[in-house]
Design an enzyme around this catalytic site. Structure first.
Site, PDB file in Angstrom:
ATOM      1  N   ARG A  91       4.385  11.739   3.125  1.00  0.00           N
ATOM      2  CA  ARG A  91       4.568  10.739   2.376  1.00  0.00           C
ATOM      3  C   ARG A  91       5.623  11.304   1.220  1.00  0.00           C
ATOM      4  NH1 ARG A  91       1.652   5.356   1.053  1.00  0.00           N
ATOM      5  NH2 ARG A  91       2.636   5.931  -1.016  1.00  0.00           N
ATOM      6  N   ARG A 154       1.884 -13.467   3.475  1.00  0.00           N
ATOM      7  CA  ARG A 154       1.112 -13.534   4.645  1.00  0.00           C
ATOM      8  C   ARG A 154      -0.373 -14.296   4.452  1.00  0.00           C
ATOM      9  NH1 ARG A 154       3.178  -7.446   5.710  1.00  0.00           N
ATOM     10  NH2 ARG A 154       4.825  -7.995   7.017  1.00  0.00           N
TER      11      ARG A 154
END
Ligand SMILES: NC(=O)c1ccc[n+]([C@@H]2O[C@H](COP(=O)([O-])OP(=O)(O)OC[C@H]3O[C@@H](n4cnc5c(N)ncnc54)[C@H](O)[C@@H]3O)[C@@H](O)[C@H]2O)c1
Length: 314
Positions: A91, A154
């Site tokens: 990452r 969401r």
């Protein structure tokens, strides 16, 4: 009568960028849209394609593939450009590559004389927004990340399904990092003005269901990516909604990534929080009355974000 032209410059014409552009066109959210991408030919093709829909849209819009110099008189520069994670890449390595990409974007945008607002969608969005703020030297209020806007949408959708009501009548937020450490402060989740937990027998009755919904929100992107390789319509709509709030000077509250300056006990970190958005950017970070446990979760999420930033610095 003063007629103001609303101009958006979009950098990064991939799936996210073009879903956003398509939403802008359908919702008539600006008067001029410049498309910029490393792949100039792609930007030109996308401009042609969108222009061919103009005759069927609700308003007129000037759409063209341009250069960074075209950002000079833009109201909003939106960045969705980025490089994808390579197999086995950490990452941090991805973050370093995306930092270099952002330098190659933000420097020429600022050099163009741009004096508007930045909206960032590239992941990891909270850190990329902080990078944009540092590279541009702009006041933090003028640099906004999409943060947990999509996650919040969401959540409202899933709660709407659960309680069988319109998601717009659900008032609930996802806070913190747009990523694994994000969380829902359930004490602040309301259906109209009633706490959702009270609706199903004072929390206990639905605790497990609410936890499942929170987990579904957190893992939604992974599931979509597994099924269709990328997510783009939802984020494109979220960005269009943020654009409407900013350019329309709406003073609406949306959960975006904003720089905290003491709010929620945090400083010098960009994280997803409810903010009042207007023509000047973030007018105010809204501080929710979190419980002690929720405050601790928020602090943990900010710690994760600070660690990513320090990794980049180190
Ligand atoms: N914030 C959110 O909620 C959210 C949701 C979905 C995706 N995303 C992120 O949005 C980003 C874009 O995703 P995508 O699916 O559109 O990717 P994509 O690969 O389809 O598009 C990326 C685009 O960036 C361009 N680009 C790369 N380097 C550039 C540079 N130096 N200058 C200008 N343009 C450059 C590429 O040519 C490409 O067109 C990713 O970082 C993704 O993780 C964020």
């Amino acid at each position: 009568m003063k007629i103001g032209k609303r101009k958006v410059a979009l950098v990064g014409c991939g799936m996210v960028g073009m879903s956003y552009a398509y939403a802008l066109l359908n919702q008539n959210l600006c008067d001029e849209l410049v498309l910029i991408d490393l792949d100039k030919k792609r930007a030109e093709g996308e401009a042609m394609d969108l222009n061919h829909g103009l005759a069927f849209s609700g308003g007129n819009m000037k759409i063209f593939a341009g250069e960074y110099a075209d950002c000079g008189d833009a109201d909003l520069v939106v960045i969705c450009a980025g490089v994808a994670q390579k197999p086995g890449e950490s990452r941090l390595a991805l973050l370093q590559r995306n930092q270099a990409v952002f330098k190659s974007i933000v420097d020429p945008v600022v050099a163009s004389g741009f004096g508007g607002l930045f909206l960032v969608a590239t992941n990891p969005v909270d850190v990329m927004t902080r990078i944009t703020c540092r590279l541009s030297g702009f006041a933090p209020q003028r640099v906004i990340g999409t943060g947990t806007a999509l996650d919040t949408a969401r959540l409202r959708y899933l709660l709407g399904e659960y309680f069988d009501v319109d998601p717009r009548s659900i008032h609930a937020y996802v806070l913190g990092e747009h990523g694994d450490s994000e969380f829902v402060p359930w004490s602040q989740a309301l259906l109209a003005t009633r706490p959702v937990g009270q609706l199903c027998g004072d929390w206990g009755g639905c605790r497990e269901d609410l936890e499942r919904i929170e987990e579904e929100v957190r893992t939604a992107a992974y599931k979509i990516i597994e099924a269709k390789k990328a997510t783009y319509y939802g984020i494109g709509m979220a960005m269009a909604r943020i654009t409407r709030a900013l350019l329309g000077d709406e003073h609406s509250v949306l959960t975006v990534s904003a720089r905290l300056d003491g709010q929620y006990g945090q400083r010098d970190v960009f994280a997803g929080v409810p903010c009042v958005l207007c023509r000047d950017g973030v007018k105010q970070v809204v501080e929710l009355a979190l419980t002690q446990e929720e405050k601790a979760r928020f602090a943990d999420s900010c710690r994760t974000l600070q660690e990513s930033w320090q990794g980049l610095e180190g």
